[in-house]
Design an enzyme around this catalytic site. Sequence first.
Site, mmCIF file in Angstrom:
data_model
loop_
_atom_site.group_PDB
_atom_site.id
_atom_site.type_symbol
_atom_site.label_atom_id
_atom_site.label_comp_id
_atom_site.label_asym_id
_atom_site.label_seq_id
_atom_site.Cartn_x
_atom_site.Cartn_y
_atom_site.Cartn_z
ATOM 1 C CE LYS A 219 28.976 30.040 170.607
ATOM 2 N NZ LYS A 219 27.140 30.661 170.516
ATOM 3 N NE ARG A 253 23.500 28.073 165.323
ATOM 4 C CZ ARG A 253 24.835 28.605 165.490
ATOM 5 N NH1 ARG A 253 25.431 27.469 166.095
ATOM 6 N NH2 ARG A 253 25.911 28.689 164.185
HETATM 7 C C1 7PJ Z 1 24.971 31.372 167.770
HETATM 8 C C2 7PJ Z 1 24.288 31.769 166.320
HETATM 9 C C3 7PJ Z 1 24.222 30.927 168.688
HETATM 10 C C4 7PJ Z 1 22.644 32.088 167.416
HETATM 11 C C5 7PJ Z 1 26.779 31.573 166.262
HETATM 12 C C6 7PJ Z 1 28.919 29.043 166.894
HETATM 13 C C7 7PJ Z 1 29.198 30.152 166.662
HETATM 14 N N1 7PJ Z 1 23.377 31.857 166.072
HETATM 15 N N2 7PJ Z 1 25.563 31.335 165.343
HETATM 16 N N3 7PJ Z 1 22.867 31.649 169.081
HETATM 17 N N4 7PJ Z 1 26.540 31.233 167.480
HETATM 18 N N5 7PJ Z 1 21.518 32.017 167.137
HETATM 19 O O1 7PJ Z 1 28.327 28.329 166.874
HETATM 20 O O2 7PJ Z 1 29.759 28.387 167.555
HETATM 21 O O3 7PJ Z 1 24.494 31.344 169.601
HETATM 22 S S1 7PJ Z 1 27.942 30.999 165.431
#
Ligand code: 7PJ
Length: 275
Positions: A219, A253
């Site tokens: 990010k 994640r």
């Molecule tokens: C996140 C997500 C996050 C959770 C995305 C990306 C954007 N789900 N989905 N937390 N980010 N729970 O991966 O850059 O930070 S999409």
Amino acid sequence: MKFKDKIIDLSRPQVMGILNVTPDSFSDGGQYNSLDAGIRHAQRMVADGATFIDVGGESTRPGAVPVSEEEELERVIPIVELLVKEVDCVVSVDTSKAAVMKEAADAGAGLINDVYALTKFNSMETVAKLDIPVCLMHMQGTPETMQIQPEYDDVINEVRHFFRQRVEDCIEAGIRKNRILLDPGFGFGKTLHHNYRMLKRLNDISFDALPLLVGMSNKSMLGTLLDRKVKDRLAGNISVATIAALNGANILRVHDVKQTCDAVKIVNYLSDIEK
Ligand code: 7PJ
């Protein structure tokens, strides 16, 4: 915590590998579009140590085009079915649409990951009828506008307040507290300073000691601070994942599963050493 038929020990940080099935996701968009490539990528991530695979069919990056329900179902459900059959992991589905939640759960998904925290039409009622956990993420604003001018009196207090309200609403709707995970939403309506304050104070941000999921991988909190393009953020990714694990994150994640699992092993070894 129980995710469908798998019990996962969240007393140690677990790694969630990201599997995008969107043509436009900024960091691996387009690469894993076909079913076969998706399964192989998931298998690789599980072999590298991922416990969860998070399947996303709608990009939430700023400026991304919305996806229709039919299109999202078409992208997500076939890969969920295959993952459940062929890959030993908890299948998580990154969606805010009730129909996708329902069909994914019917196909065997073990976790609903909703960046809109069950605020979209019928999603809370739908999850209340499913027997799998849900992750509620905090976002200020909407993906189109959230990064224009994020503002908080105190980002930690405001995220915690949001968590408390959403958890109360979920419980009222019939979702059991032991099926809820929380996520402060790095990059979702936060400045660089807000993001790093949340990382530093992760230990205080949860509500009622519910498990925390965090996503910082690739990010702009890394790109901006380090002045690195997406392809060059590995060292940054591992640094913030390590700090999050040390500060109490339960699920990380990430895109770089193998390297993150190495970092988690070090954190685990450290936490087992007596002073
Ligand atoms: C996140 C997500 C996050 C959770 C995305 C990306 C954007 N789900 N989905 N937390 N980010 N729970 O991966 O850059 O930070 S999409």
